[in-house]
Design an enzyme around this catalytic site. Structure first.
Site, PDB file in Angstrom:
ATOM      1  NE  ARG A  51      -1.575  -2.243   2.860  1.00  0.00           N
ATOM      2  CZ  ARG A  51      -1.675  -3.505   2.428  1.00  0.00           C
ATOM      3  NH1 ARG A  51      -2.713  -3.892   1.763  1.00  0.00           N
ATOM      4  NH2 ARG A  51      -0.731  -4.400   2.705  1.00  0.00           N
ATOM      5  CB  THR A  52       3.299   2.606   2.392  1.00  0.00           C
ATOM      6  OG1 THR A  52       2.524   2.022   3.445  1.00  0.00           O
ATOM      7  CG2 THR A  52       3.738   4.001   2.791  1.00  0.00           C
ATOM      8  CE  LYS A  81      26.883  -1.120  -4.365  1.00  0.00           C
ATOM      9  NZ  LYS A  81      27.329  -0.673  -5.695  1.00  0.00           N
ATOM     10  NE  ARG A 102       7.078   0.880   4.980  1.00  0.00           N
ATOM     11  CZ  ARG A 102       5.899   0.283   4.878  1.00  0.00           C
ATOM     12  NH1 ARG A 102       5.835  -1.000   4.517  1.00  0.00           N
ATOM     13  NH2 ARG A 102       4.787   0.928   5.132  1.00  0.00           N
ATOM     14  CG  HIS A 130       3.416   3.784   8.749  1.00  0.00           C
ATOM     15  ND1 HIS A 130       3.490   4.693   7.692  1.00  0.00           N
ATOM     16  CD2 HIS A 130       3.055   2.585   8.187  1.00  0.00           C
ATOM     17  CE1 HIS A 130       3.182   4.069   6.566  1.00  0.00           C
ATOM     18  NE2 HIS A 130       2.921   2.793   6.840  1.00  0.00           N
TER      19      HIS A 130
HETATM   20  N1   CP Z   1      -0.231  -0.159   5.961  1.00  0.00           N
HETATM   21  C1   CP Z   1       0.969  -0.366   5.382  1.00  0.00           C
HETATM   22  O1   CP Z   1       1.992   0.267   5.741  1.00  0.00           O
HETATM   23  O2   CP Z   1       0.954  -1.315   4.401  1.00  0.00           O
HETATM   24  P1   CP Z   1       2.190  -1.742   3.498  1.00  0.00           P
HETATM   25  O3   CP Z   1       3.203  -2.396   4.405  1.00  0.00           O
HETATM   26  O4   CP Z   1       1.620  -2.653   2.465  1.00  0.00           O
HETATM   27  O5   CP Z   1       2.769  -0.483   2.906  1.00  0.00           O
END
Ligand code: CP
Length: 299
Positions: A51-52, A81, A102, A130
């Protein structure tokens, strides 16, 4: 510079500004179709995502921007590396107008910000925060009940390692007369830091022992997956599963949210119940992330 690093950076007023913009984008997408014309967004994900990553990329594309992206940065970028995230940011900001990251480190945003000359958007920091997930969660709650003042929220699942929970509590605590209930296995209890944060905002954290301890008129049942990637060992499966029988004990106005992906904690037998809003919630992520890019990158 409009970084998105932590839920701590928001106030009730800045949230409303973001959500008003999100509403406008959702209702008039064509109006924003060229907002990122000529802009490039770099997307670096060192952890898995559906999703993100894809909603951030879609958001940039729907705004007329372009995307450079690594699908699996921990294996395919020079992080493998030994390159530090600060060095990576220094390089990418020579290519792109904003960087979405991320990473498994809880504290990477604090390091990245020291060198950042373009907006940095936190798409997940270890078991810390998050923030963009929490923004779309609060947007979805606001869509459902207009305001979060007076909201009763029950958080469930992995309250220890769940970064979405941590950011969500910071945002929810900005509103008035909020009630927060928690139901989890003891090994996944909410860290004291977040209980203290709620208490400092005069919100009592009500720890529950079973579903019956959660008020029947709770507004939100927010469940989360056990974050097995965050710890060694086997702590077993989720004990508290929301299925049709459980949901039917709650009010017709109680909605079920989940950041997804889910495991066993939400049974598929509630998917068609109008109170199950987790797919709508995921869809709202696109509009909220479009709004974040507009704030970060348009003049
Ligand atoms: N909710 C969420 O962060 O989903 P993903 O890990 O699929 O990005």
């Amino acid at each position: 510079m409009n970084h998105v690093l932590t839920a701590k950076q928001y106030t009730k007023e800045t949230l409303e500004e973001l959500f008003t913009l999100t509403d406008d984008i959702k209702n008039n997408p064509q109006k924003y179709a060229k907002t990122l014309d000529g802009k490039i967004v770099a997307v670096m994900f060192y952890e898995p995502s559906t999703r993100t990553r894809l909603s951030f990329e879609t958001a940039a594309l729907r705004l007329g921007g372009q995307v450079i992206s690594t699908e699996n940065a921990s294996a395919n970028s020079s992080g493998k590396k030994g390159e530090t995230l600060e060095d990576t940011v220094k390089v990418l900001q020579g290519y792109a107008d904003a960087i979405v990251i991320r990473h498994s480190s809880d504290t990477w945003p604090q390091d990245a910000i020291k060198v950042a000359q373009v907006p940095i958007l936190n798409a997940g920091a270890g078991k810390g925060e998050h923030p963009t997930q929490a923004l779309l969660d609060v947007y979805t709650i606001r869509e459902h009940r207009k305001t979060l003042d007076g909201v009763k929220v029950a958080i469930l699942g992995d309250l220890l390692n769940g970064r979405t929970i941590h950011s969500l509590l910071r945002l929810v605590s900005l509103y008035n007369n909020v009630e927060v209930y928690g139901l989890s296995k003891e090994c996944f209890a909410l860290p004291q830091e977040y209980i203290d944060m709620l208490n400092a905002r005069e919100i009592e954290y009500k720890k529950c022992n079973n579903f019956d301890d959660i008020p029947k008129d709770v507004d939100i049942l927010y469940h989360t997956r056990i974050q097995s990637e965050r710890f060694e060992g086997d702590f077993g499966k989720e004990e508290y599963i929301i299925n049709k029988e459980v949901l039917n004990k709650f009010s017709e106005n109680t909605i079920v949210l989940h950041p997804l992906p889910r495991n066993e904690e939400i049974a598929t037998d509630i998917d068609d119940d109008p109170r199950a809003m987790y797919f709508k919630q995921a869809h709202n992520g696109l509009y909220v992330r479009m709004a974040l890019f507009v704030q970060a990158l348009s003049k």
